[in-house]
Design a protein around this motif. Structure first.
Motif, PDB file in Angstrom:
ATOM      1  N   LEU A 144     -40.271  25.377  49.361  1.00 41.34           N
ATOM      2  CA  LEU A 144     -39.085  26.204  49.157  1.00 41.34           C
ATOM      3  C   LEU A 144     -39.377  27.651  49.546  1.00 41.34           C
ATOM      4  N   VAL A 145     -38.491  28.255  50.340  1.00 39.40           N
ATOM      5  CA  VAL A 145     -38.658  29.655  50.738  1.00 39.40           C
ATOM      6  C   VAL A 145     -37.340  30.382  50.498  1.00 39.40           C
ATOM      7  N   GLN A 164     -36.085  36.863  50.705  1.00 42.15           N
ATOM      8  CA  GLN A 164     -37.435  37.442  50.643  1.00 42.15           C
ATOM      9  C   GLN A 164     -38.359  36.939  51.732  1.00 42.15           C
ATOM     10  N   GLY A 165     -38.152  35.734  52.234  1.00 40.85           N
ATOM     11  CA  GLY A 165     -39.008  35.190  53.284  1.00 40.85           C
ATOM     12  C   GLY A 165     -40.345  34.699  52.744  1.00 40.85           C
ATOM     13  N   VAL A 166     -41.310  34.557  53.652  1.00 41.65           N
ATOM     14  CA  VAL A 166     -42.635  34.033  53.289  1.00 41.65           C
ATOM     15  C   VAL A 166     -43.343  35.009  52.356  1.00 41.65           C
ATOM     16  N   GLN A 167     -43.901  34.471  51.264  1.00 40.87           N
ATOM     17  CA  GLN A 167     -44.674  35.272  50.317  1.00 40.87           C
ATOM     18  C   GLN A 167     -46.087  34.691  50.217  1.00 40.87           C
ATOM     19  N   ALA A 168     -46.954  35.385  49.491  1.00 32.98           N
ATOM     20  CA  ALA A 168     -48.372  35.010  49.459  1.00 32.98           C
ATOM     21  C   ALA A 168     -48.584  33.589  48.942  1.00 32.98           C
ATOM     22  N   ILE A 201     -41.476  19.181  53.919  1.00 35.28           N
ATOM     23  CA  ILE A 201     -40.090  19.452  54.332  1.00 35.28           C
ATOM     24  C   ILE A 201     -39.797  20.909  53.998  1.00 35.28           C
ATOM     25  N   LEU A 202     -39.484  21.696  55.017  1.00 37.16           N
ATOM     26  CA  LEU A 202     -39.176  23.111  54.806  1.00 37.16           C
ATOM     27  C   LEU A 202     -37.747  23.258  54.302  1.00 37.16           C
ATOM     28  N   VAL A 203     -37.589  23.936  53.154  1.00 34.69           N
ATOM     29  CA  VAL A 203     -36.268  24.152  52.554  1.00 34.69           C
ATOM     30  C   VAL A 203     -36.052  25.655  52.420  1.00 34.69           C
ATOM     31  N   ILE A 204     -35.019  26.165  53.103  1.00 31.59           N
ATOM     32  CA  ILE A 204     -34.655  27.579  52.977  1.00 31.59           C
ATOM     33  C   ILE A 204     -33.588  27.666  51.903  1.00 31.59           C
ATOM     34  N   ASN A 205     -33.943  28.264  50.746  1.00 33.74           N
ATOM     35  CA  ASN A 205     -33.077  28.286  49.567  1.00 33.74           C
ATOM     36  C   ASN A 205     -32.377  29.642  49.424  1.00 33.74           C
ATOM     37  N   LYS A 206     -31.401  29.700  48.539  1.00 29.19           N
ATOM     38  CA  LYS A 206     -30.635  30.926  48.205  1.00 29.19           C
ATOM     39  C   LYS A 206     -29.852  31.455  49.411  1.00 29.19           C
ATOM     40  N   ILE A 207     -29.282  30.539  50.191  1.00 30.01           N
ATOM     41  CA  ILE A 207     -28.501  30.971  51.369  1.00 30.01           C
ATOM     42  C   ILE A 207     -27.183  31.615  50.963  1.00 30.01           C
ATOM     43  N   ASP A 208     -26.819  31.538  49.660  1.00 34.15           N
ATOM     44  CA  ASP A 208     -25.575  32.148  49.187  1.00 34.15           C
ATOM     45  C   ASP A 208     -25.723  33.646  48.921  1.00 34.15           C
ATOM     46  N   LEU A 209     -26.965  34.180  48.937  1.00 39.43           N
ATOM     47  CA  LEU A 209     -27.169  35.600  48.649  1.00 39.43           C
ATOM     48  C   LEU A 209     -26.615  36.470  49.776  1.00 39.43           C
ATOM     49  N   GLU A 238     -36.314  24.231  63.448  1.00 39.85           N
ATOM     50  CA  GLU A 238     -35.121  23.381  63.606  1.00 39.85           C
ATOM     51  C   GLU A 238     -35.095  22.229  62.596  1.00 39.85           C
ATOM     52  N   ASP A 239     -36.249  21.938  61.948  1.00 43.01           N
ATOM     53  CA  ASP A 239     -36.286  20.851  60.956  1.00 43.01           C
ATOM     54  C   ASP A 239     -35.998  21.341  59.536  1.00 43.01           C
ATOM     55  N   ALA A 240     -35.768  22.639  59.389  1.00 39.00           N
ATOM     56  CA  ALA A 240     -35.551  23.204  58.052  1.00 39.00           C
ATOM     57  C   ALA A 240     -34.218  22.732  57.474  1.00 39.00           C
ATOM     58  N   VAL A 241     -34.179  22.563  56.152  1.00 38.03           N
ATOM     59  CA  VAL A 241     -32.945  22.228  55.437  1.00 38.03           C
ATOM     60  C   VAL A 241     -32.496  23.479  54.696  1.00 38.03           C
ATOM     61  N   PHE A 242     -31.222  23.867  54.865  1.00 40.80           N
ATOM     62  CA  PHE A 242     -30.695  25.089  54.242  1.00 40.80           C
ATOM     63  C   PHE A 242     -29.895  24.722  52.995  1.00 40.80           C
ATOM     64  N   THR A 243     -30.283  25.316  51.861  1.00 41.69           N
ATOM     65  CA  THR A 243     -29.638  24.966  50.591  1.00 41.69           C
ATOM     66  C   THR A 243     -29.362  26.202  49.742  1.00 41.69           C
TER      67      THR A 243
END
Length: 599
Positions: free
Chosen positions: A103-104, A108-112, A129-137, A158-163
């Motif tokens: 989850l990213v 904020q993007g990638v963190q430590a 599975i890469l999940v890009i979260n908080k797309i509602d912000l 391109e394989d990321a899931v946006f949630t």
């Protein structure tokens, strides 16, 4: 019994506050595992401490159902902690899974810890599975973040899931991706039973509840089982699943995750990472289990008011079963009596353990200041490890003191690079490289003495980067340095629990700060108390706590001055005699004052 090809075991990993527990809530709600009436925030975080602090401390599990391409899938979900101190929980969860959701945060993007957790998943051979979260912000930029992850970790954007775990957007697509991309568990139902104990906890009525992941075979009520490492045998009284509430089922088979009850009452019969097999048809080889974690921080726990040493020992045994990443062994102090030297993965882990001991077992704990492990080179060429300055051998036999070094990755906005470099230089950090993740974000790599960053480095980093800096670190080796043992003397007696090992250049400054803090913490007595900081026989700093004094000359009106002098001399002799026999009460706050951030 469901076909093993339609089982998926996965965990959620991410940096702190990137939405793991909220996403777990949405997955439970969307799959119908819990109703809207039962729903509450952080549903899987069942400890009061987790809910109060807003963090996940223990990996939690739940079994949910999802239909994909007309077929019902059983999904076993593990929600993991995000803080670096609980990485052992993360690695244990991954040993029970075939895949992870990384989850990213879309803002904020990638963190430590994103980077650190991704490496743990790769080492565990988990599908990511890469999940890009908080797309509602409003500040979200999911496409840019996906490209940033691709650059840093090599996961295809391109394989990321946006949630959005908050609104539920993209949850259906995410569950479909879990079914399609995470591999089914490997194992043989007809083979001898092999079940990994990945967690456990005690129940006052039912005994020890073993959380298991079955690799091979089948287990059901009435089976006679054996723990392969310990060798104890028991009869299974119940097997079940977390849905997320515990629900008994007829049997568990290869590939499934659940719990097992067998009337086990004593803690010596259970080891986390042990393999359970059938006593009548045992497996020939146990599962690989877990590597023992490396404790980084050590401190002593002593019984507080109203608590006896046996009570504290029993409380620690129960807690160790649920969190085997801390260690404890008996230790004796002249000042505090019989207690336990405990090892932890970090400072937050230490605080959580103390809080859980006091809450769950109703014991009072007096805690000394934490320290790290040091490697001591002796004159005969041998090396010993010490977890406390009080264990330091006589300095005449010591040739070298080596301190632990760690590799740290600090991710910050580019305009804070100067502030971070300045902070790191002050902590004796060695700058290794700078890597730009994007035009506005930088990853700085350092090597630090662990003792310099374990206490307040994270707080200082947050301060100098306005909250945007993150850090992750791992132990690499021990290195020699100009280190000395700094003793704190209270009323001319060295208090071993207050001793620290410091770099010689910082000894005077550190010593003076410590005794100034101690002066504030220790209350005044009937006699004068000198506080001293010393290296060997050399005193480098001193403060004095003045004695309470009665005005013995108050009733002398006029007359010869010798009458007053005689009364004052008598009082002085009394104070001197009291100082020789009196005991100084040192409160818990005095030991913890060593931890306070430097001014």
């Amino acid at each position: 019994m469901i076909d093993r090809g339609f089982i998926r075991n996965f965990s959620i990993i991410a940096h702190i506050d990137h939405g793991k527990s909220t996403l777990a809530d949405r997955l439970l709600e969307h799959s119908g595992a819990i109703t809207k009436r039962e729903m509450r925030d952080q549903f899987l975080d069942d400890m009061d401490l987790e809910r109060e602090m807003g963090i996940t401390i223990k990996a939690n599990r739940a079994t949910i159902q999802h239909k994909y391409n007309g077929q019902a899938y059983m999904l076993n979900l593990l929600d993991t902690p995000g803080h670096v101190d609980f990485h052992y929980e993360v690695s244990r969860a991954m040993a029970a899974c075939e895949g992870v959701l990384l989850l990213v945060d879309a803002a904020q993007g990638v963190q430590a810890h994103t980077v650190a957790n991704a490496y743990i998943a790769v080492e565990a051979n988990c599908e990511i599975i890469l999940v890009i979260n908080k797309i509602d912000l409003p500040a979200a930029h999911p496409e840019e973040v996906a490209l940033e992850v691709e650059q840093v970790l090599g996961l295809a954007a391109e394989d990321a899931v946006f949630t959005s775990a908050k609104t539920g957007e993209g949850i259906d697509e995410l569950l479909d991706a879990v079914c399609a991309r995470i591999p089914a568990p490997i194992g043989e139902i007809n083979a001898p039973l092999r079940a990994l104990i990945y967690d456990a906890k005690t129940d006052i009525h039912r005994g020890i509840i073993n959380h298991v992941r079955l690799k091979d075979g089948v287990v059901k009520r009435g089976d006679k089982i054996r723990t392969m490492a310990v060798g104890s045998e028991h009869i299974v009284t119940e097997v079940g699943k977390f849905t997320p509430k515990p629900v008994a089922v007829p049997q568990l088979s290869a590939g499934e995750v659940g719990y097992l009850l067998a009337g086990i009452k004593t803690l010596v019969d259970v080891n986390i990472g042990d393999t359970i097999t059938l006593a009548t048809h045992p497996a020939s080889e146990p599962l690989s289990g877990y590597e023992a974690p490396n404790q980084m921080v050590f401190c002593d726990f002593y019984p507080g008011p109203g608590t006896q040493t046996p009570d504290l020992r029993e409380a620690m045994e129960k807690l160790w079963l649920n969190d085997s990443s801390f260690t404890y062994e008996p230790v004796t102090s002249d000042a505090l009596g019989i207690g336990f030297r405990c090892g932890f993965l970090g400072l937050l882990h230490m605080k959580i353990i103390q809080e859980r001991l006091e809450r769950e077992s109703d014991v009072n704990v007096v805690q000394t200041a934490p320290t790290v492990t040091y490697e001591i080179g002796l004159n005969d060429g041998t090396f010993i490890h010490i977890q406390s300055p009080s264990e330091m051998p006589d300095m005449s036999s010591v040739q070298e003191i080596r301190e632990p070094f760690c590799r740290a990755n600090v991710i910050v906005p580019s305009h804070f690079v100067g502030a971070v470099l300045s902070l790191s230089l002050d902590r004796r950090g060695i700058h290794k490289k700078t890597e730009y993740l994007s035009p506005t974000r930088v990853m700085l790599s350092f090597e630090f003495p662990l003792g310099e960053i374990i206490y307040d480095f994270y707080d200082k980093l947050k301060s100098c980067t306005k909250g945007y800096g993150t850090v992750d670190y791992e132990l690499i080796d021990f290195r020699g340095g100009d280190l000395v043992k700094l003793d704190i003397l209270v009323n001319a007696m060295a208090v071993d629990a207050l001793s620290v090992i410091v770099h010689r250049d910082k000894a005077v400054t550190r010593g003076r700060r410590l005794i100034i803090r101690l002066k504030k913490e220790i209350s005044r007595h009937q006699f004068e108390i000198p506080l001293q900081a010393a290296i060997g026989a050399k005193v480098i700093a001193r403060e004095t706590i003045k004695a309470f004094r009665k005005n013995v000359t108050a009733k002398c009106y006029g007359g010869d001055i010798s009458r007053k002098r005689k009364l004052l001399e008598k009082q002085k002799e009394g104070k001197k005699r009291m100082k020789q026999v009196g005991n100084v009460e040192i409160p818990q706050g005095a030991f913890m004052s060593i931890l306070e951030p430097d001014d």
